[in-house]
Design an enzyme around this catalytic site. Structure first.
Site, PDB file in Angstrom:
ATOM      1  N   SER A   1     -40.325  52.318 -18.373  1.00  0.00           N
ATOM      2  CA  SER A   1     -39.005  51.696 -18.299  1.00  0.00           C
ATOM      3  C   SER A   1     -38.552  51.276 -19.687  1.00  0.00           C
ATOM      4  O   SER A   1     -39.330  50.698 -20.450  1.00  0.00           O
ATOM      5  CB  SER A   1     -39.032  50.463 -17.390  1.00  0.00           C
ATOM      6  OG  SER A   1     -37.801  49.771 -17.470  1.00  0.00           O
TER       7      SER A   1
ATOM      8  N   VAL B   1     -42.701  48.328 -25.540  1.00  0.00           N
ATOM      9  CA  VAL B   1     -43.271  49.561 -26.095  1.00  0.00           C
ATOM     10  C   VAL B   1     -42.360  50.756 -25.814  1.00  0.00           C
ATOM     11  O   VAL B   1     -42.164  51.617 -26.672  1.00  0.00           O
ATOM     12  CB  VAL B   1     -44.707  49.805 -25.575  1.00  0.00           C
ATOM     13  CG1 VAL B   1     -45.254  51.129 -26.074  1.00  0.00           C
ATOM     14  CG2 VAL B   1     -45.616  48.665 -26.011  1.00  0.00           C
ATOM     15  N   CYS B   2     -41.778  50.804 -24.627  1.00  0.00           N
ATOM     16  CA  CYS B   2     -40.853  51.897 -24.298  1.00  0.00           C
ATOM     17  C   CYS B   2     -39.632  51.850 -25.206  1.00  0.00           C
ATOM     18  O   CYS B   2     -39.166  52.889 -25.693  1.00  0.00           O
ATOM     19  CB  CYS B   2     -40.422  51.810 -22.841  1.00  0.00           C
ATOM     20  SG  CYS B   2     -41.771  51.961 -21.663  1.00  0.00           S
ATOM     21  N   ALA B   3     -39.117  50.653 -25.444  1.00  0.00           N
ATOM     22  CA  ALA B   3     -37.978  50.493 -26.336  1.00  0.00           C
ATOM     23  C   ALA B   3     -38.344  50.923 -27.758  1.00  0.00           C
ATOM     24  O   ALA B   3     -37.570  51.630 -28.419  1.00  0.00           O
ATOM     25  CB  ALA B   3     -37.497  49.041 -26.319  1.00  0.00           C
TER      26      ALA B   3
ATOM     27  N   THR C   1     -39.085  47.606 -21.325  1.00  0.00           N
ATOM     28  CA  THR C   1     -40.352  47.072 -21.824  1.00  0.00           C
ATOM     29  C   THR C   1     -40.405  47.274 -23.339  1.00  0.00           C
ATOM     30  O   THR C   1     -39.831  48.241 -23.862  1.00  0.00           O
ATOM     31  CB  THR C   1     -41.565  47.759 -21.154  1.00  0.00           C
ATOM     32  OG1 THR C   1     -41.587  49.133 -21.542  1.00  0.00           O
ATOM     33  CG2 THR C   1     -41.498  47.633 -19.630  1.00  0.00           C
TER      34      THR C   1
END
Length: 166
Positions: A54, A59-61, A57
């Site tokens: 997602s 780390v995803c960003a 979050t």
């Protein structure tokens, strides 16, 4: 069935993760305008598939920002960020972050993508989302780089992914 970890706790995955030199499975996902988007829509281009649980979050960003920056310097290459986020949320994230060199795609109408790509989380509180992975495909959808990140909270190896495109 394979596993990765989330904070050190094993997480079960279903499906088979693509391997080097394999042809990537075809897919249909949902774009930011709610239109159906297929892998074949990017025929003739190299593709980076940044698969994340997602965009909401850290780390995803971070990985999305990193690939966005790299994408602006890659010839004949499209970066696809694939998550279960609703297209509206992904578009809002990109607008807020000034991200404009990639394509966000959602699995929300096409959950089969996660299983076909071996990233379907089937256990843990994240069940139904995708594990973190990066695939780099050539112009003919052959896998040039494949990394399913062993710990969901870790970033992928950006340098290894991008090295195959230089």
């Amino acid at each position: 069935m394979s596993t990765v970890t989330l904070g050190g706790t094993p997480v079960n995955l279903s499906g088979t993760f693509p391997t080097l030199h394999q042809t990537a499975p075809s897919f249909t996902l949902t774009g930011k305008d709610l239109a159906e988007v297929k892998l074949t829509d990017f025929a003739g281009k190299r593709k980076v598939l940044n698969i994340v649980p997602s965009l909401d979050t850290p780390v995803c960003a971070t990985s999305t920002r990193a690939f966005n920056q790299a994408a602006s310097q890659l010839n004949n290459t499209v970066v696809l960020v694939i998550s279960a986020d609703l297209p509206f949320a992904a578009a809002r994230f990109c607008t807020t972050e000034g991200i404009d060199h990639l394509v966000t795609l959602s699995t929300f109408r096409h959950p089969e993508f996660a299983k076909h790509y071996g990233v379907e989380i089937t256990s843990s509180p994240l069940a139904g989302l995708t594990a973190r992975a990066v695939l780099v495909l050539d112009e003919n959808d052959q896998v040039l780089h494949a990394e399913r990140v062993s710990e969901i909270k870790h970033e992928p190896n950006y340098e290894a992914a991008l090295a195959v495109l230089r």
